[in-house]
Design a protein around this motif. Sequence first.
Motif, PDB file in Angstrom:
ATOM      1  N   TRP A  29      53.272  16.808  34.038  1.00 44.26           N
ATOM      2  CA  TRP A  29      52.237  15.838  34.587  1.00 44.26           C
ATOM      3  C   TRP A  29      51.994  13.625  34.354  1.00 44.26           C
ATOM      4  O   TRP A  29      51.488  13.380  35.531  1.00 44.26           O
ATOM      5  N   ASP A  30      52.605  14.354  32.890  1.00 45.50           N
ATOM      6  CA  ASP A  30      52.987  12.673  32.796  1.00 45.50           C
ATOM      7  C   ASP A  30      53.741  11.848  33.241  1.00 45.50           C
ATOM      8  O   ASP A  30      55.038  12.371  32.117  1.00 45.50           O
ATOM      9  N   LYS A  31      54.514  11.739  34.713  1.00 43.65           N
ATOM     10  CA  LYS A  31      56.334  11.112  34.467  1.00 43.65           C
ATOM     11  C   LYS A  31      56.500   9.988  33.697  1.00 43.65           C
ATOM     12  O   LYS A  31      57.586   9.665  33.693  1.00 43.65           O
ATOM     13  N   GLY A  32      55.412   9.144  33.137  1.00 39.85           N
ATOM     14  CA  GLY A  32      55.578   7.715  32.827  1.00 39.85           C
ATOM     15  C   GLY A  32      56.060   6.370  33.526  1.00 39.85           C
ATOM     16  O   GLY A  32      56.205   5.585  33.254  1.00 39.85           O
ATOM     17  N   THR A  33      55.936   6.987  34.566  1.00 35.85           N
ATOM     18  CA  THR A  33      56.179   5.707  36.088  1.00 35.85           C
ATOM     19  C   THR A  33      55.418   6.675  37.149  1.00 35.85           C
ATOM     20  O   THR A  33      55.019   6.660  37.554  1.00 35.85           O
ATOM     21  N   GLY A  34      55.287   4.959  38.106  1.00 31.46           N
ATOM     22  CA  GLY A  34      54.127   5.028  39.053  1.00 31.46           C
ATOM     23  C   GLY A  34      52.923   5.093  38.623  1.00 31.46           C
ATOM     24  O   GLY A  34      52.594   4.893  37.799  1.00 31.46           O
ATOM     25  N   ARG A  35      52.259   5.524  39.748  1.00 32.34           N
ATOM     26  CA  ARG A  35      50.897   5.354  39.627  1.00 32.34           C
ATOM     27  C   ARG A  35      50.196   6.470  39.118  1.00 32.34           C
ATOM     28  O   ARG A  35      50.637   7.899  38.895  1.00 32.34           O
ATOM     29  N   PRO A  36      49.546   6.221  37.876  1.00 34.07           N
ATOM     30  CA  PRO A  36      48.973   7.836  36.514  1.00 34.07           C
ATOM     31  C   PRO A  36      48.229   8.476  37.759  1.00 34.07           C
ATOM     32  O   PRO A  36      47.477   8.330  38.730  1.00 34.07           O
ATOM     33  N   ARG A  37      48.199   9.544  37.446  1.00 28.13           N
ATOM     34  CA  ARG A  37      47.289  11.011  37.766  1.00 28.13           C
ATOM     35  C   ARG A  37      45.776  10.449  38.015  1.00 28.13           C
ATOM     36  O   ARG A  37      45.372   9.693  36.608  1.00 28.13           O
ATOM     37  N   GLU A  38      44.458  10.511  38.307  1.00 30.52           N
ATOM     38  CA  GLU A  38      43.520  10.496  38.249  1.00 30.52           C
ATOM     39  C   GLU A  38      42.806  10.975  36.714  1.00 30.52           C
ATOM     40  O   GLU A  38      41.460  10.726  35.892  1.00 30.52           O
ATOM     41  N   LEU A  39      43.243  11.782  36.583  1.00 28.07           N
ATOM     42  CA  LEU A  39      42.831  13.182  35.093  1.00 28.07           C
ATOM     43  C   LEU A  39      44.085  13.194  34.408  1.00 28.07           C
ATOM     44  O   LEU A  39      44.892  13.886  35.022  1.00 28.07           O
ATOM     45  N   ALA A  40      43.587  13.652  32.912  1.00 27.82           N
ATOM     46  CA  ALA A  40      44.832  14.323  31.831  1.00 27.82           C
ATOM     47  C   ALA A  40      44.859  15.741  32.612  1.00 27.82           C
ATOM     48  O   ALA A  40      44.578  16.277  32.924  1.00 27.82           O
ATOM     49  N   LEU A  41      45.979  16.634  31.917  1.00 32.45           N
ATOM     50  CA  LEU A  41      46.245  17.159  32.200  1.00 32.45           C
ATOM     51  C   LEU A  41      45.335  18.603  31.628  1.00 32.45           C
ATOM     52  O   LEU A  41      44.948  19.500  32.477  1.00 32.45           O
ATOM     53  N   ARG A  42      44.906  18.267  29.835  1.00 29.25           N
ATOM     54  CA  ARG A  42      43.257  18.651  30.049  1.00 29.25           C
ATOM     55  C   ARG A  42      42.658  18.700  30.507  1.00 29.25           C
ATOM     56  O   ARG A  42      41.551  20.531  31.278  1.00 29.25           O
ATOM     57  N   ASP A  43      42.147  17.968  31.207  1.00 27.93           N
ATOM     58  CA  ASP A  43      40.839  17.829  31.998  1.00 27.93           C
ATOM     59  C   ASP A  43      41.212  18.812  33.780  1.00 27.93           C
ATOM     60  O   ASP A  43      40.287  19.052  33.977  1.00 27.93           O
ATOM     61  N   ALA A  44      42.761  18.038  33.830  1.00 28.88           N
ATOM     62  CA  ALA A  44      42.414  19.183  35.123  1.00 28.88           C
ATOM     63  C   ALA A  44      42.513  20.077  35.620  1.00 28.88           C
ATOM     64  O   ALA A  44      41.799  21.449  35.622  1.00 28.88           O
ATOM     65  N   LEU A  45      43.048  21.192  33.850  1.00 31.38           N
ATOM     66  CA  LEU A  45      42.738  22.460  33.406  1.00 31.38           C
ATOM     67  C   LEU A  45      41.707  23.262  33.284  1.00 31.38           C
ATOM     68  O   LEU A  45      41.234  24.133  33.983  1.00 31.38           O
ATOM     69  N   ILE A  46      40.735  21.848  33.082  1.00 29.49           N
ATOM     70  CA  ILE A  46      38.806  22.192  32.619  1.00 29.49           C
ATOM     71  C   ILE A  46      38.598  22.443  33.814  1.00 29.49           C
ATOM     72  O   ILE A  46      37.447  23.722  34.376  1.00 29.49           O
ATOM     73  N   VAL A  47      38.883  21.561  35.061  1.00 29.97           N
ATOM     74  CA  VAL A  47      38.145  21.531  36.278  1.00 29.97           C
ATOM     75  C   VAL A  47      38.642  23.427  36.643  1.00 29.97           C
ATOM     76  O   VAL A  47      37.653  23.441  37.428  1.00 29.97           O
ATOM     77  N   THR A  48      39.866  23.669  36.975  1.00 33.38           N
ATOM     78  CA  THR A  48      40.887  24.279  37.781  1.00 33.38           C
ATOM     79  C   THR A  48      39.998  26.087  36.729  1.00 33.38           C
ATOM     80  O   THR A  48      39.897  26.791  37.648  1.00 33.38           O
ATOM     81  N   CYS A  49      40.323  25.744  35.773  1.00 34.43           N
ATOM     82  CA  CYS A  49      39.265  27.190  34.544  1.00 34.43           C
ATOM     83  C   CYS A  49      38.117  27.121  35.199  1.00 34.43           C
ATOM     84  O   CYS A  49      37.383  28.501  35.537  1.00 34.43           O
ATOM     85  N   GLY A  50      37.171  26.520  35.178  1.00 34.50           N
ATOM     86  CA  GLY A  50      36.231  26.224  35.452  1.00 34.50           C
ATOM     87  C   GLY A  50      35.777  26.392  37.150  1.00 34.50           C
ATOM     88  O   GLY A  50      34.584  27.139  36.939  1.00 34.50           O
ATOM     89  N   TYR A  51      35.790  26.938  37.832  1.00 35.81           N
ATOM     90  CA  TYR A  51      36.174  26.894  38.981  1.00 35.81           C
ATOM     91  C   TYR A  51      36.586  27.950  38.930  1.00 35.81           C
ATOM     92  O   TYR A  51      36.084  28.535  40.029  1.00 35.81           O
ATOM     93  N   MET A  52      37.192  28.607  38.344  1.00 38.52           N
ATOM     94  CA  MET A  52      37.301  30.219  37.960  1.00 38.52           C
ATOM     95  C   MET A  52      36.346  30.792  37.784  1.00 38.52           C
ATOM     96  O   MET A  52      35.650  32.042  38.050  1.00 38.52           O
ATOM     97  N   ARG A  53      35.909  29.819  36.636  1.00 35.81           N
ATOM     98  CA  ARG A  53      35.876  30.589  35.724  1.00 35.81           C
ATOM     99  C   ARG A  53      33.858  30.188  36.464  1.00 35.81           C
ATOM    100  O   ARG A  53      33.016  31.335  36.468  1.00 35.81           O
TER     101      ARG A  53
END
Length: 262
Positions: A29-53
């Motif tokens: 998720w965090d490759k250490g190079t290039g443009r960083p992701r807008e959300l950390a993996l934990r927050d992205a999982l909160i969004v994805t699980c929350g969408y299903m919940r």
Amino acid sequence: MPSYRMSGLTDAQLDDLAERAENFMEEPWDKGTGRPRELALRDALIVTCGYMRNNIIQEIWAEIFGVSQSCISRYIKLLTPVIADATEEQRPTAEDAAEATRDAIALVDGTLWPCWSWSGAKGLWSGKHKTTGHGSLIITNYDGDILYVSDPVTGNRHDMGKLADSESEGILLAAGGVFGDKGFIGTDYITTPVRKPEHRELYIREKEYNADVSSHRAPVERAVAQLKTWRILFTDYRRPLETFRDSFKAAIGLYFFKLTYA
């Protein structure tokens, strides 16, 4: 807002899921190079699980996390199949269910996972439920513990059609006894209520018999309602139709994933 209220998972469960998810990603998720992701993996999982919940629209998740709707959509699309894979071990197999119901009482119920009315997919229409969606069979023990959830099929498949020559049928045939609703009338191994004859009312003894059967079936109905607290299984599915199977597996997997912490 606490992460549990959004995702349905505790902090410990989110940490565990994040660790599992990393093992099923094609790249870190965090490759250490290039443009960083807008959300950390934990927050992205909160969004994805929350969408299903909660099955609330993506624009609201974007507002909560301060990102664009397209970002939310991209992460849900990426992580839903990852969650499905990461929780696969938690979903009970037909073999596990057959062993658990062997010589014991089993309960079965058919249910519909609704979706928008897709004009190009006529097979999704369920005459029984008067809406569109996919259907599955739910098998529980007499205590109401869910032992098996069959793969979804188009909503036009009757409960007997879902059962015939399926893994669900093999599970129920191994049981010591089975209770089901009127959708299973016609089998010789499932105890069902009496259907009202066309030209008369039910006799008192038939009504009493039906009430007795319904009382035995109550645990499976409560179990289905509990499963549908993952609202993506209860309210209309809004994402592209071809993504439903991954979302279904992820939601079912998360239900059993949570049980491992109970």
